[in-house]
Design a protein around this motif. Structure first.
Motif, PDB file in Angstrom:
ATOM      1  N   ALA A 182       0.492  10.187  10.366  1.00  0.00           N
ATOM      2  CA  ALA A 182       1.060   9.038   9.660  1.00  0.00           C
ATOM      3  C   ALA A 182       1.234   9.398   8.189  1.00  0.00           C
ATOM      4  O   ALA A 182       0.256   9.643   7.492  1.00  0.00           O
ATOM      5  CB  ALA A 182       0.150   7.819   9.797  1.00  0.00           C
ATOM      6  N   GLU A 183       2.473   9.454   7.728  1.00  0.00           N
ATOM      7  CA  GLU A 183       2.757   9.803   6.336  1.00  0.00           C
ATOM      8  C   GLU A 183       3.041   8.535   5.544  1.00  0.00           C
ATOM      9  O   GLU A 183       4.168   8.062   5.479  1.00  0.00           O
ATOM     10  CB  GLU A 183       3.952  10.771   6.280  1.00  0.00           C
ATOM     11  N   LEU A 184       1.985   7.981   4.970  1.00  0.00           N
ATOM     12  CA  LEU A 184       2.113   6.757   4.185  1.00  0.00           C
ATOM     13  C   LEU A 184       1.870   7.022   2.705  1.00  0.00           C
ATOM     14  O   LEU A 184       1.525   6.116   1.950  1.00  0.00           O
ATOM     15  CB  LEU A 184       1.125   5.686   4.678  1.00  0.00           C
ATOM     16  N   ARG A 185       2.067   8.256   2.283  1.00  0.00           N
ATOM     17  CA  ARG A 185       1.786   8.624   0.900  1.00  0.00           C
ATOM     18  C   ARG A 185       2.566   7.765  -0.098  1.00  0.00           C
ATOM     19  O   ARG A 185       2.097   7.488  -1.198  1.00  0.00           O
ATOM     20  CB  ARG A 185       2.145  10.108   0.695  1.00  0.00           C
ATOM     21  N   ARG A 186       3.743   7.305   0.296  1.00  0.00           N
ATOM     22  CA  ARG A 186       4.588   6.525  -0.608  1.00  0.00           C
ATOM     23  C   ARG A 186       4.489   5.022  -0.343  1.00  0.00           C
ATOM     24  O   ARG A 186       5.377   4.250  -0.697  1.00  0.00           O
ATOM     25  CB  ARG A 186       6.041   6.995  -0.487  1.00  0.00           C
ATOM     26  N   ALA A 187       3.392   4.602   0.272  1.00  0.00           N
ATOM     27  CA  ALA A 187       3.242   3.192   0.637  1.00  0.00           C
ATOM     28  C   ALA A 187       3.402   2.264  -0.560  1.00  0.00           C
ATOM     29  O   ALA A 187       4.047   1.209  -0.466  1.00  0.00           O
ATOM     30  CB  ALA A 187       1.886   2.963   1.298  1.00  0.00           C
ATOM     31  N   TYR A 188       2.826   2.627  -1.711  1.00  0.00           N
ATOM     32  CA  TYR A 188       2.925   1.756  -2.876  1.00  0.00           C
ATOM     33  C   TYR A 188       4.347   1.726  -3.432  1.00  0.00           C
ATOM     34  O   TYR A 188       4.801   0.707  -3.956  1.00  0.00           O
ATOM     35  CB  TYR A 188       1.942   2.185  -3.960  1.00  0.00           C
ATOM     36  N   ASP A 189       5.067   2.826  -3.308  1.00  0.00           N
ATOM     37  CA  ASP A 189       6.470   2.838  -3.716  1.00  0.00           C
ATOM     38  C   ASP A 189       7.282   1.907  -2.816  1.00  0.00           C
ATOM     39  O   ASP A 189       8.166   1.192  -3.282  1.00  0.00           O
ATOM     40  CB  ASP A 189       7.047   4.251  -3.645  1.00  0.00           C
ATOM     41  N   TRP A 190       6.993   1.937  -1.514  1.00  0.00           N
ATOM     42  CA  TRP A 190       7.707   1.050  -0.591  1.00  0.00           C
ATOM     43  C   TRP A 190       7.448  -0.407  -0.962  1.00  0.00           C
ATOM     44  O   TRP A 190       8.361  -1.234  -0.933  1.00  0.00           O
ATOM     45  CB  TRP A 190       7.250   1.299   0.841  1.00  0.00           C
ATOM     46  N   MET A 191       6.202  -0.723  -1.294  1.00  0.00           N
ATOM     47  CA  MET A 191       5.866  -2.102  -1.673  1.00  0.00           C
ATOM     48  C   MET A 191       6.620  -2.521  -2.927  1.00  0.00           C
ATOM     49  O   MET A 191       7.173  -3.628  -3.002  1.00  0.00           O
ATOM     50  CB  MET A 191       4.360  -2.225  -1.894  1.00  0.00           C
ATOM     51  N   ARG A 192       6.642  -1.658  -3.918  1.00  0.00           N
ATOM     52  CA  ARG A 192       7.335  -1.983  -5.168  1.00  0.00           C
ATOM     53  C   ARG A 192       8.818  -2.155  -4.928  1.00  0.00           C
ATOM     54  O   ARG A 192       9.470  -3.036  -5.489  1.00  0.00           O
ATOM     55  CB  ARG A 192       7.076  -0.894  -6.205  1.00  0.00           C
ATOM     56  N   ARG A 193       9.381  -1.295  -4.073  1.00  0.00           N
ATOM     57  CA  ARG A 193      10.808  -1.379  -3.783  1.00  0.00           C
ATOM     58  C   ARG A 193      11.142  -2.670  -3.030  1.00  0.00           C
ATOM     59  O   ARG A 193      12.273  -3.149  -3.080  1.00  0.00           O
ATOM     60  CB  ARG A 193      11.239  -0.162  -2.971  1.00  0.00           C
ATOM     61  N   ALA A 194      10.149  -3.227  -2.344  1.00  0.00           N
ATOM     62  CA  ALA A 194      10.346  -4.502  -1.644  1.00  0.00           C
ATOM     63  C   ALA A 194      10.221  -5.688  -2.588  1.00  0.00           C
ATOM     64  O   ALA A 194      10.310  -6.838  -2.162  1.00  0.00           O
ATOM     65  CB  ALA A 194       9.327  -4.632  -0.511  1.00  0.00           C
ATOM     66  N   GLY A 195      10.012  -5.414  -3.882  1.00  0.00           N
ATOM     67  CA  GLY A 195       9.941  -6.489  -4.871  1.00  0.00           C
ATOM     68  C   GLY A 195       8.549  -6.999  -5.156  1.00  0.00           C
ATOM     69  O   GLY A 195       8.383  -8.039  -5.787  1.00  0.00           O
ATOM     70  N   LEU A 196       7.526  -6.266  -4.728  1.00  0.00           N
ATOM     71  CA  LEU A 196       6.146  -6.695  -4.930  1.00  0.00           C
ATOM     72  C   LEU A 196       5.564  -6.058  -6.188  1.00  0.00           C
ATOM     73  O   LEU A 196       5.703  -4.850  -6.398  1.00  0.00           O
ATOM     74  CB  LEU A 196       5.288  -6.315  -3.720  1.00  0.00           C
ATOM     75  N   THR A 197       4.930  -6.858  -7.007  1.00  0.00           N
ATOM     76  CA  THR A 197       4.165  -6.356  -8.138  1.00  0.00           C
ATOM     77  C   THR A 197       2.738  -6.140  -7.654  1.00  0.00           C
ATOM     78  O   THR A 197       2.116  -7.062  -7.118  1.00  0.00           O
ATOM     79  CB  THR A 197       4.166  -7.347  -9.309  1.00  0.00           C
ATOM     80  N   LEU A 198       2.220  -4.939  -7.813  1.00  0.00           N
ATOM     81  CA  LEU A 198       0.940  -4.576  -7.222  1.00  0.00           C
ATOM     82  C   LEU A 198      -0.196  -4.686  -8.236  1.00  0.00           C
ATOM     83  O   LEU A 198      -0.152  -4.065  -9.297  1.00  0.00           O
ATOM     84  CB  LEU A 198       0.997  -3.149  -6.672  1.00  0.00           C
ATOM     85  N   HIS A 199      -1.196  -5.453  -7.894  1.00  0.00           N
ATOM     86  CA  HIS A 199      -2.403  -5.555  -8.713  1.00  0.00           C
ATOM     87  C   HIS A 199      -3.537  -4.901  -7.934  1.00  0.00           C
ATOM     88  O   HIS A 199      -3.895  -5.339  -6.846  1.00  0.00           O
ATOM     89  CB  HIS A 199      -2.749  -7.014  -9.017  1.00  0.00           C
ATOM     90  N   HIS A 200      -4.077  -3.824  -8.520  1.00  0.00           N
ATOM     91  CA  HIS A 200      -5.162  -3.070  -7.891  1.00  0.00           C
ATOM     92  C   HIS A 200      -6.503  -3.454  -8.522  1.00  0.00           C
ATOM     93  O   HIS A 200      -6.601  -3.569  -9.737  1.00  0.00           O
ATOM     94  CB  HIS A 200      -4.977  -1.568  -8.099  1.00  0.00           C
ATOM     95  N   ARG A 201      -7.499  -3.577  -7.701  1.00  0.00           N
ATOM     96  CA  ARG A 201      -8.866  -3.721  -8.197  1.00  0.00           C
ATOM     97  C   ARG A 201      -9.721  -2.711  -7.442  1.00  0.00           C
ATOM     98  O   ARG A 201      -9.922  -2.828  -6.237  1.00  0.00           O
ATOM     99  CB  ARG A 201      -9.409  -5.138  -7.979  1.00  0.00           C
ATOM    100  N   ASP A 202     -10.190  -1.705  -8.167  1.00  0.00           N
ATOM    101  CA  ASP A 202     -11.001  -0.640  -7.570  1.00  0.00           C
ATOM    102  C   ASP A 202     -12.449  -0.764  -8.021  1.00  0.00           C
ATOM    103  O   ASP A 202     -12.722  -0.823  -9.233  1.00  0.00           O
ATOM    104  CB  ASP A 202     -10.472   0.738  -7.983  1.00  0.00           C
ATOM    105  N   THR A 203     -13.365  -0.778  -7.073  1.00  0.00           N
ATOM    106  CA  THR A 203     -14.792  -0.821  -7.362  1.00  0.00           C
ATOM    107  C   THR A 203     -15.427   0.462  -6.858  1.00  0.00           C
ATOM    108  O   THR A 203     -15.227   0.844  -5.696  1.00  0.00           O
ATOM    109  CB  THR A 203     -15.456  -2.034  -6.677  1.00  0.00           C
TER     110      THR A 203
END
Length: 251
Positions: A182-203
């Motif tokens: 499964a090549e999902l390396r560009r998953a965040y790019d796909w999300m952004r291209r779909a018009g989503l603004t991504l907010h990450h919270r890493d702990t």
């Protein structure tokens, strides 16, 4: 590709004398492909979106795509049309971010990733607002350096919102049997291209009694809808750390 452009037809933009409109659109699209707007191997937007982008009819776009296919600039399979130009995909700052902790450990390093359609791991369903026992798309990542010391494992669950909004992710549901790569390396790019603004919270927290840390990433969009949660375990010597950042949508 630009969004929000007015829908027009070829009658609104007549072709210049001597050159059919579809050939001009083919030339413009080829320029965007070469410029990296759509990296090699990436799926092109649908005819409707391309028509809106270029301000022409879908029939004109269809003819332009046929020209590029004939010239070997596009390849089409059951997943759609893809740029077939030589070269590596153009990276963006978000491209290397999935899954959190994914990296190359140098010569001899190995990694693998699979997806399954299954009940999410404990804690994931609650974080993503998934009903108990309801299946979801689960991504598993494993990597190791050549000497086996730098071992990383990550488990990601995507929400129903992510699959509904991101076409590239939704396609994995039908082949999420845990066997194929499964090549999902560009998953965040796909999300952004779909018009989503991504907010990450890493702990990041130390795992008691071990030299490892656990990184938990939660991602939601501009409407506070959960998109994914990832839990990564890796070797490190760090105290707990929390940081947040936002990746704007592509417009």
């Amino acid at each position: 590709m630009a969004r929000g452009m007015a829908r027009t037809t070829s009658h609104d933009h007549p072709a210049g004398e001597g050159e059919p409109l579809y050939r001009r659109i083919a030339t413009e699209l080829l320029g965007e492909l070469r410029g990296g707007t759509i990296p090699p191997g990436e799926r092109l937007p649908g005819e409707r979106r391309l028509a809106e982008h270029f301000g022409v009819s879908r029939e004109t776009v269809r003819q332009a795509l046929q020209v590029l296919r004939r010239d070997g600039m596009l390849a089409t399979d059951r997943r759609g049309s893809h740029a077939a130009l030589p070269g590596l995909p153009v990276e963006t700052p978000a491209s290397a971010g999935f899954p959190v902790g994914a990296h190359s450990s140098g010569p001899g390093a190995v990694s693998r990733a699979t997806v399954t359609w299954e009940t999410p791991p404990p804690g994931h369903a609650e974080a993503l607002l998934v009903a108990p026992a309801r299946p979801a798309l689960v991504h598993r990542y494993w990597s190791s350096s050549a000497d086996g010391r730098d071992l990383r494992t990550a488990v990601t669950t995507f929400s129903a919102v992510a699959l509904a909004e991101v076409e590239e992710l939704a396609r994995y549901r039908d082949r999420a049997d845990g066997t194929g790569a499964a090549e999902l390396r560009r998953a965040y790019d796909w999300m952004r291209r779909a018009g989503l603004t991504l907010h990450h919270r890493d702990t990041i927290r130390r795992i008691a009694g071990t030299p490892s840390v656990r990184v938990t990433r939660r991602v939601h969009d501009q409407y506070a809808r959960p998109l994914e949660i990832t839990e990564l375990v890796m070797d490190a010597q760090q105290d707990a750390l929390v940081y947040e950042f936002t990746v704007p949508a592509e417009v």
